[in-house]
Design a protein around this motif. Structure first.
Motif, PDB file in Angstrom:
ATOM      1  N   ILE A  99       0.644  -1.610  -0.084  1.00  6.79           N
ATOM      2  CA  ILE A  99       0.137  -0.339  -0.261  1.00  6.79           C
ATOM      3  C   ILE A  99       0.743   0.862  -0.459  1.00  6.79           C
ATOM      4  N   ILE A 100       1.079   1.949  -1.166  1.00 10.14           N
ATOM      5  CA  ILE A 100       1.658   2.862  -1.188  1.00 10.14           C
ATOM      6  C   ILE A 100       0.708   4.494  -0.700  1.00 10.14           C
ATOM      7  N   VAL A 101       1.343   5.275  -0.173  1.00 15.99           N
ATOM      8  CA  VAL A 101       0.780   6.510   0.850  1.00 15.99           C
ATOM      9  C   VAL A 101       0.660   8.114  -0.173  1.00 15.99           C
ATOM     10  N   PRO A 149       5.463  -5.749  -9.358  1.00 15.61           N
ATOM     11  CA  PRO A 149       4.597  -7.225  -9.194  1.00 15.61           C
ATOM     12  C   PRO A 149       3.308  -6.622  -8.758  1.00 15.61           C
ATOM     13  N   PRO A 150       1.955  -7.152  -9.006  1.00 12.64           N
ATOM     14  CA  PRO A 150       0.811  -6.803  -8.144  1.00 12.64           C
ATOM     15  C   PRO A 150       1.162  -7.695  -7.272  1.00 12.64           C
ATOM     16  N   PRO A 151      -0.231  -7.735  -5.904  1.00 16.28           N
ATOM     17  CA  PRO A 151      -0.841  -6.359  -5.967  1.00 16.28           C
ATOM     18  C   PRO A 151      -0.637  -5.699  -4.797  1.00 16.28           C
ATOM     19  N   LEU A 152      -0.625  -4.929  -5.961  1.00 14.16           N
ATOM     20  CA  LEU A 152      -0.273  -2.878  -4.985  1.00 14.16           C
ATOM     21  C   LEU A 152      -1.240  -2.367  -5.256  1.00 14.16           C
ATOM     22  N   LEU A 153      -1.415  -0.936  -4.380  1.00 15.30           N
ATOM     23  CA  LEU A 153      -2.884  -0.090  -4.273  1.00 15.30           C
ATOM     24  C   LEU A 153      -1.528   1.572  -4.115  1.00 15.30           C
ATOM     25  N   TRP A 154      -2.518   1.933  -4.575  1.00 12.31           N
ATOM     26  CA  TRP A 154      -1.999   3.682  -4.188  1.00 12.31           C
ATOM     27  C   TRP A 154      -2.413   4.561  -4.144  1.00 12.31           C
ATOM     28  N   VAL A 155      -2.436   5.026  -2.899  1.00 17.73           N
ATOM     29  CA  VAL A 155      -3.644   5.634  -2.279  1.00 17.73           C
ATOM     30  C   VAL A 155      -2.653   7.028  -2.123  1.00 17.73           C
ATOM     31  N   VAL A 156      -3.603   8.073  -2.984  1.00 13.30           N
ATOM     32  CA  VAL A 156      -3.138   9.636  -3.485  1.00 13.30           C
ATOM     33  C   VAL A 156      -4.144  10.219  -2.934  1.00 13.30           C
ATOM     34  N   ILE A 202      -7.644   2.894   5.106  1.00 11.08           N
ATOM     35  CA  ILE A 202      -7.226   1.866   4.945  1.00 11.08           C
ATOM     36  C   ILE A 202      -7.212   1.010   6.072  1.00 11.08           C
ATOM     37  N   GLU A 203      -7.329   1.798   7.511  1.00 14.99           N
ATOM     38  CA  GLU A 203      -8.442   0.870   8.694  1.00 14.99           C
ATOM     39  C   GLU A 203      -9.093   1.273   8.410  1.00 14.99           C
ATOM     40  N   TYR A 204     -10.794   1.974   7.836  1.00 12.47           N
ATOM     41  CA  TYR A 204     -12.263   1.530   7.894  1.00 12.47           C
ATOM     42  C   TYR A 204     -12.172   0.634   6.322  1.00 12.47           C
ATOM     43  N   HIS A 205     -11.131   0.309   6.446  1.00 15.42           N
ATOM     44  CA  HIS A 205     -11.528  -0.605   5.222  1.00 15.42           C
ATOM     45  C   HIS A 205     -10.875  -1.658   5.151  1.00 15.42           C
ATOM     46  N   ARG A 206      -9.987  -1.702   6.187  1.00 16.13           N
ATOM     47  CA  ARG A 206      -9.716  -3.155   6.646  1.00 16.13           C
ATOM     48  C   ARG A 206      -8.704  -3.545   5.853  1.00 16.13           C
ATOM     49  N   LEU A 207      -7.675  -2.682   4.594  1.00 16.31           N
ATOM     50  CA  LEU A 207      -6.707  -2.709   3.692  1.00 16.31           C
ATOM     51  C   LEU A 207      -5.761  -3.458   4.261  1.00 16.31           C
ATOM     52  N   SER A 208      -5.597  -5.032   4.437  1.00 16.95           N
ATOM     53  CA  SER A 208      -4.537  -6.032   4.805  1.00 16.95           C
ATOM     54  C   SER A 208      -3.040  -5.624   3.748  1.00 16.95           C
ATOM     55  N   GLY A 209      -2.456  -5.124   4.453  1.00 17.70           N
ATOM     56  CA  GLY A 209      -0.551  -5.302   3.547  1.00 17.70           C
ATOM     57  C   GLY A 209       0.155  -4.079   4.056  1.00 17.70           C
ATOM     58  N   ILE A 210       1.436  -3.737   3.280  1.00 14.74           N
ATOM     59  CA  ILE A 210       2.542  -3.614   4.042  1.00 14.74           C
ATOM     60  C   ILE A 210       2.378  -2.019   3.106  1.00 14.74           C
ATOM     61  N   VAL A 211       2.210  -1.006   4.196  1.00 14.99           N
ATOM     62  CA  VAL A 211       1.778   0.225   3.926  1.00 14.99           C
ATOM     63  C   VAL A 211       3.662   0.668   4.056  1.00 14.99           C
ATOM     64  N   LEU A 221      -3.420  -1.101  12.547  1.00 17.34           N
ATOM     65  CA  LEU A 221      -4.504   0.215  12.501  1.00 17.34           C
ATOM     66  C   LEU A 221      -5.833  -0.159  13.170  1.00 17.34           C
ATOM     67  N   TRP A 222      -6.376  -1.177  12.983  1.00 20.45           N
ATOM     68  CA  TRP A 222      -7.545  -1.985  13.376  1.00 20.45           C
ATOM     69  C   TRP A 222      -7.757  -3.046  14.426  1.00 20.45           C
ATOM     70  N   ASP A 223      -6.368  -3.375  15.955  1.00 20.81           N
ATOM     71  CA  ASP A 223      -6.493  -4.356  16.239  1.00 20.81           C
ATOM     72  C   ASP A 223      -5.856  -3.474  16.942  1.00 20.81           C
ATOM     73  N   PRO A 224      -6.429  -2.851  17.622  1.00 15.68           N
ATOM     74  CA  PRO A 224      -6.322  -1.622  19.322  1.00 15.68           C
ATOM     75  C   PRO A 224      -5.363  -1.911  20.351  1.00 15.68           C
ATOM     76  N   GLU A 225      -6.005  -3.359  20.886  1.00 17.34           N
ATOM     77  CA  GLU A 225      -5.586  -4.302  21.953  1.00 17.34           C
ATOM     78  C   GLU A 225      -4.341  -4.499  21.807  1.00 17.34           C
ATOM     79  N   ARG A 226      -4.658  -5.525  21.306  1.00 15.49           N
ATOM     80  CA  ARG A 226      -2.914  -6.248  20.325  1.00 15.49           C
ATOM     81  C   ARG A 226      -1.994  -4.813  20.610  1.00 15.49           C
ATOM     82  N   TRP A 227      -1.294  -3.313  20.166  1.00 14.99           N
ATOM     83  CA  TRP A 227      -0.832  -2.521  20.319  1.00 14.99           C
ATOM     84  C   TRP A 227      -1.441  -1.648  21.037  1.00 14.99           C
ATOM     85  N   GLY A 228      -1.949  -1.358  21.312  1.00 16.01           N
ATOM     86  CA  GLY A 228      -2.271  -0.768  22.930  1.00 16.01           C
ATOM     87  C   GLY A 228      -2.598   0.712  22.574  1.00 16.01           C
TER      88      GLY A 228
END
Length: 346
Positions: A115-117, A142-149, A197-206, A288-295
């Motif tokens: 995930i490229i921001v 190589p895919p998959p890749l998502l570009w967030v502009v 990304i958090e709202y849509h639960r996009l799973s990847g490396i940011v 981003l969507w696992d708050p208990e795990r990351w405090g």
């Protein structure tokens, strides 16, 4: 005398006729066992070759006649025969060939999403050129890749047109807040992307990518190996000063043991800003969507939560979960940032 000779003459004629008959019979009898002549053999051969193909068709013509139909349908029995042949060939493989074939099947593992921001600013005179440059680079990954502009103020037709013409999967977001500080505005745009990304639960490396970044394509393969947090060195190029500055981690293998920082005392003019450049870190979006795990509190529980600030703090605090990239000492430069004077940069 004449009367006695006459019966003798008749007996001689009967003997002669009998011998002639026997000779003709013997010749005819053995003639029946003789081979046929050339003309009769040729006739038989022609009849055999012109026989109906349904009686004795050539084996290589059977699949063609059975598979092809005018209505486009296929004979299922031919597919079953082909499958049976493949299974038989598989059984005929030796142990060595079978191991190689199995190895090829195991290697078919899916790649992780990158995930490229990228924040943009309408005051940047080179925005159009740099967006096209970045799009061309990402199209080679190589895919998959998502570009967030994320664009400032209102949605620009120029940015929309450029994104539509790329071969890259993208999301186009707009920030309508006004800022006087460019760095604060860029962080706000990154926060918009992280909330998306958090709202849509996009799973990847940011990864936060400035339009002024230049990449070695192997960089994207390396960041796909990140489990939680990752960091890497980045070279800053200044065209007018003709010098290079390195920022990023100092590693022992993949373990981060120090930092190359712009300010050696690890402080900046604004104490709220992290000394680590945002383009030198990446993370697993699941934090981003696992708050208990990351405090941390989720954005729905605490709307004032600053996600980008949290990421910067976690990079410096979670040393055990921070991975240096590349793994062989993170000394290879795969990312450059080009400094152009008098231009608004992200």
């Amino acid at each position: 005398m004449g009367s006695s000779e006459r019966p003798k003459k008749k007996i001689h004629l009967w003997k002669k006729a009998t011998v002639h008959f026997l000779l003709c019979f013997i010749v005819g009898f053995f003639t029946g066992f003789a081979p046929a002549n050339k003309s009769s053999f040729s006739t038989r051969h022609v009849i055999a070759t012109t026989a109906s193909p349904e009686i004795s068709p050539p084996s290589e013509e059977i699949p063609v006649k059975r598979v092809e139909h005018e209505n486009g349908n296929f004979d299922r029995s031919v597919l079953d025969e082909s499958l049976a042949i493949k299974v038989q060939e598989r059984h005929d493989l030796g142990p060595k060939e079978e191991k190689v074939d199995m190895g090829k099947e195991v290697n078919l593992t899916p790649r992780r999403l990158v995930i490229i921001v990228t924040p943009t600013n309408d005051k940047d005179e080179l925005r159009g050129v740099l967006l096209r440059k970045m799009a061309n680079t990402l199209s080679l990954v190589p895919p998959p890749l998502l570009w967030v502009v994320v664009e400032s103020q209102s949605e620009s037709t120029e940015v929309s047109d450029i994104l539509r013409k790329t071969n890259v999967m993208y999301r186009h977001l707009v920030s309508k807040e006004n800022f006087t500080d460019v760095e604060v505005e860029m962080d706000h745009q990154r926060n918009i992307a992280l909330k998306h990304i958090e709202y849509h639960r996009l799973s990847g490396i940011v990864h936060f990518a400035s339009l002024y970044n230049v990449y070695d394509l192997s960089f994207f393969d390396e960041i796909r190996t990140i489990e939680v947090f990752g960091t890497w060195p980045m070279a800053f190029l200044s065209a007018n000063r003709q010098r290079v500055r390195i920022e990023g981690p100092v590693c022992d293998s993949s373990e981060v043991i120090g930092w190359h920082l712009k300010n050696l005392n690890n402080s900046t003019d604004d104490a709220t800003r992290s000394p680590v450049h945002i383009s030198t870190v990446g993370f697993n979006s699941s934090i981003l969507w696992d708050p208990e795990r990351w405090g941390r509190l989720s954005s729905t529980q605490h709307t004032s939560q600053n996600s980008i600030k949290f990421v910067k703090e976690e990079v410096l605090e979670e040393e055990t979960k921070l991975k240096g990239i590349p793994q062989d000492g993170c000394s290879k430069i795969m990312l450059w940032n080009l400094h152009i004077p008098n231009v608004i940069k992200g």
